[in-house]
Motif scaffolding. Structure first.
Motif, PDB file in Angstrom:
ATOM      1  N   GLN A  65       6.696  14.460 -10.436  1.00 41.93           N
ATOM      2  CA  GLN A  65       7.255  14.652 -11.780  1.00 41.93           C
ATOM      3  C   GLN A  65       6.326  15.489 -12.643  1.00 41.93           C
ATOM      4  O   GLN A  65       6.759  16.353 -13.392  1.00 41.93           O
ATOM      5  N   ASN A  66       5.024  15.205 -12.533  1.00 41.84           N
ATOM      6  CA  ASN A  66       4.041  15.971 -13.305  1.00 41.84           C
ATOM      7  C   ASN A  66       4.071  17.440 -12.924  1.00 41.84           C
ATOM      8  O   ASN A  66       4.044  18.315 -13.786  1.00 41.84           O
TER       9      ASN A  66
ATOM     10  N   ASP B  69       0.824  -1.195   0.000  1.00 43.32           N
ATOM     11  CA  ASP B  69       0.000   0.000   0.000  1.00 43.32           C
ATOM     12  C   ASP B  69       0.867   1.257   0.000  1.00 43.32           C
ATOM     13  O   ASP B  69       0.677   2.167  -0.804  1.00 43.32           O
ATOM     14  N   PHE B  70       1.850   1.281   0.903  1.00 47.04           N
ATOM     15  CA  PHE B  70       2.713   2.465   0.982  1.00 47.04           C
ATOM     16  C   PHE B  70       3.607   2.572  -0.248  1.00 47.04           C
ATOM     17  O   PHE B  70       3.940   3.656  -0.686  1.00 47.04           O
ATOM     18  N   GLU B  71       3.965   1.432  -0.765  1.00 52.11           N
ATOM     19  CA  GLU B  71       4.785   1.468  -1.971  1.00 52.11           C
ATOM     20  C   GLU B  71       3.999   2.140  -3.093  1.00 52.11           C
ATOM     21  O   GLU B  71       4.520   2.994  -3.806  1.00 52.11           O
ATOM     22  N   ASN B  72       2.739   1.749  -3.238  1.00 53.87           N
ATOM     23  CA  ASN B  72       1.903   2.360  -4.275  1.00 53.87           C
ATOM     24  C   ASN B  72       1.712   3.850  -4.050  1.00 53.87           C
ATOM     25  O   ASN B  72       1.808   4.645  -4.974  1.00 53.87           O
ATOM     26  N   LYS B  73       1.484   4.212  -2.791  1.00 54.50           N
ATOM     27  CA  LYS B  73       1.320   5.628  -2.478  1.00 54.50           C
ATOM     28  C   LYS B  73       2.586   6.397  -2.830  1.00 54.50           C
ATOM     29  O   LYS B  73       2.542   7.495  -3.367  1.00 54.50           O
ATOM     30  N   TYR B  74       3.694   5.773  -2.472  1.00 52.82           N
ATOM     31  CA  TYR B  74       4.984   6.403  -2.740  1.00 52.82           C
ATOM     32  C   TYR B  74       5.185   6.601  -4.245  1.00 52.82           C
ATOM     33  O   TYR B  74       5.586   7.660  -4.706  1.00 52.82           O
ATOM     34  N   LEU B  75       4.859   5.570  -5.007  1.00 50.39           N
ATOM     35  CA  LEU B  75       5.044   5.669  -6.458  1.00 50.39           C
ATOM     36  C   LEU B  75       4.126   6.727  -7.057  1.00 50.39           C
ATOM     37  O   LEU B  75       4.528   7.469  -7.944  1.00 50.39           O
ATOM     38  N   ARG B  76       2.910   6.754  -6.559  1.00 51.46           N
ATOM     39  CA  ARG B  76       1.974   7.772  -7.058  1.00 51.46           C
ATOM     40  C   ARG B  76       2.461   9.180  -6.727  1.00 51.46           C
ATOM     41  O   ARG B  76       2.427  10.079  -7.568  1.00 51.46           O
ATOM     42  N   ALA B  77       2.917   9.363  -5.491  1.00 49.98           N
ATOM     43  CA  ALA B  77       3.413  10.683  -5.077  1.00 49.98           C
ATOM     44  C   ALA B  77       4.588  11.092  -5.963  1.00 49.98           C
ATOM     45  O   ALA B  77       4.715  12.250  -6.366  1.00 49.98           O
ATOM     46  N   HIS B  78       5.411  10.128  -6.252  1.00 52.00           N
ATOM     47  CA  HIS B  78       6.568  10.410  -7.093  1.00 52.00           C
ATOM     48  C   HIS B  78       6.170  10.817  -8.495  1.00 52.00           C
ATOM     49  O   HIS B  78       6.703  11.772  -9.058  1.00 52.00           O
TER      50      HIS B  78
ATOM     51  N   GLN C 132       6.455  19.103 -11.637  1.00 49.89           N
ATOM     52  CA  GLN C 132       7.685  19.713 -12.107  1.00 49.89           C
ATOM     53  C   GLN C 132       7.631  20.023 -13.606  1.00 49.89           C
ATOM     54  O   GLN C 132       8.040  21.088 -14.045  1.00 49.89           O
ATOM     55  N   ARG C 133       7.106  19.086 -14.352  1.00 53.66           N
ATOM     56  CA  ARG C 133       7.011  19.267 -15.802  1.00 53.66           C
ATOM     57  C   ARG C 133       6.090  20.439 -16.129  1.00 53.66           C
ATOM     58  O   ARG C 133       6.433  21.326 -16.906  1.00 53.66           O
ATOM     59  N   ARG C 134       4.922  20.431 -15.490  1.00 55.00           N
ATOM     60  CA  ARG C 134       3.966  21.515 -15.757  1.00 55.00           C
ATOM     61  C   ARG C 134       4.540  22.866 -15.358  1.00 55.00           C
ATOM     62  O   ARG C 134       4.371  23.856 -16.060  1.00 55.00           O
ATOM     63  N   SER C 135       5.211  22.885 -14.241  1.00 56.86           N
ATOM     64  CA  SER C 135       5.788  24.141 -13.768  1.00 56.86           C
ATOM     65  C   SER C 135       6.837  24.660 -14.758  1.00 56.86           C
ATOM     66  O   SER C 135       6.945  25.856 -14.995  1.00 56.86           O
ATOM     67  N   ASN C 136       7.593  23.750 -15.339  1.00 55.88           N
ATOM     68  CA  ASN C 136       8.579  24.166 -16.340  1.00 55.88           C
ATOM     69  C   ASN C 136       7.910  24.718 -17.596  1.00 55.88           C
ATOM     70  O   ASN C 136       8.333  25.732 -18.141  1.00 55.88           O
ATOM     71  N   GLU C 137       6.882  24.016 -18.035  1.00 54.37           N
ATOM     72  CA  GLU C 137       6.170  24.473 -19.234  1.00 54.37           C
ATOM     73  C   GLU C 137       5.579  25.856 -18.997  1.00 54.37           C
ATOM     74  O   GLU C 137       5.648  26.737 -19.850  1.00 54.37           O
ATOM     75  N   GLU C 138       4.986  26.002 -17.823  1.00 53.67           N
ATOM     76  CA  GLU C 138       4.343  27.277 -17.502  1.00 53.67           C
ATOM     77  C   GLU C 138       5.379  28.391 -17.459  1.00 53.67           C
ATOM     78  O   GLU C 138       5.127  29.495 -17.952  1.00 53.67           O
TER      79      GLU C 138
END
Lengths: 189, 189
Positions: free
Chosen positions: A70-71, A57-66, A73-79
């Motif tokens: 990334q998203n 469960d925590f592994e999945n949460k961790y992966l989702r948070a990660h 960060q990407r959006r912030s760069n585009e903006e």
């Protein structure tokens, strides 16, 4: 300008690399886990099963948070890149009337050479400043409703095909590909 | 130039942030693998202990990722606000010479009223456009090395105390609190 572009490009490449690395990491973790999911069919859950579930469960949460990180960060760069590209939009728009006034002042009859030179200097320096920030006059090749506003039309003839521009009443300007204000034109149709 | 430096700095910070994140991910992976090597010394670790450790490990990772995500979002917001606040900086700086030229043109002797009016209209509309974007002349109350450049000095006397400004040779401008260019002044000292 081109230096800034290069920097942006470099940044994008770095980001892309990092995303790749992360994706690989995530893939690895997901692969590792896959077999455990089939265990769920067992009726009684041991303490071990529960601990494993919690880990999963925590592994999945961790992966989702990660991934989310990334998203963001990407959006912030585009903006940021968009903000940079169009940062001069508001000031440029407000300066256009000054350019119009300068043109009108230059059209006055009987200016002395000194005054004319002075006005042209101001005009040139304004146009140059705008150009350096990406502002240019819109093209006048042929009528384009995206960039021109037809305030009057004249019947087309053999010399003047439809959609050719007869007269420019006020110049239009664009910032990169974005329209700041349309040109006011008389058009053949 | 200084702006570009700032941008570079901002970019570097963002890159540094991202590198940190990656390093953490890599560390996490390395940590995960590490226990296998030390396990040899510890006598017995039950499957349950290992599962619990794994759960705790991922919980920590998740919490860290979550905190990091919030940091990224906060920084990205701050950065966006700064970009917005100073977005007109480059264009404004480039427009200042046009304002100087206008002032010089207006100082020419023997302008007709029409020409003078025309020039003043251009000047007013430029100053207005700049003002709306947050650009103002620097204060001239008393000499401030942060906003003024003393190109000449005159001995102070009873009427003119030290640090009062004798003459402005070229106006200075600031965008909000950020200096665009210093005023060139003659100062008493």
């Amino acid at each position: 300008m081109s230096k800034k572009k290069e920097e942006n490009k470099e940044q994008e490449e770095i980001l892309a690399d990092q995303e790749e690395v992360l994706e690989e990491v995530i893939e690895d973790i997901v692969e590792e886990e896959a077999p455990e999911t089939t265990e769920a069919t067992e009726p009684e859950k041991s303490e071990l099963d529960l601990a494993n579930e919690r880990a999963e469960d925590f592994e999945n949460k961790y992966l989702r948070a990660h991934a989310e990180m990334q998203n963001i960060q990407r959006r912030s760069n585009e903006e940021r890149q968009t903000l940079q590209r169009y940062r001069s939009q508001d000031l440029a728009k407000k300066i256009l009337p000054s350019l119009d006034n300068l043109e009108r002042a230059l059209a006055v009859e009987g200016l002395t050479d000194d005054v004319k030179k002075g006005l042209e200097m101001v005009q040139d320096s304004l146009i140059q400043a705008l150009k350096e920030e990406g502002v240019t006059e819109v093209s006048m090749e042929s009528f384009d409703p995206n960039y021109h506003m037809a305030v009057q039309s004249i019947p087309a003839d053999d010399d003047n095909p439809a959609d050719s521009i007869a007269q420019v009443l006020q110049k239009g300007y664009q910032l990169h590909e974005r329209l700041l204000r349309p040109a006011m034109v008389v058009v053949y149709n």
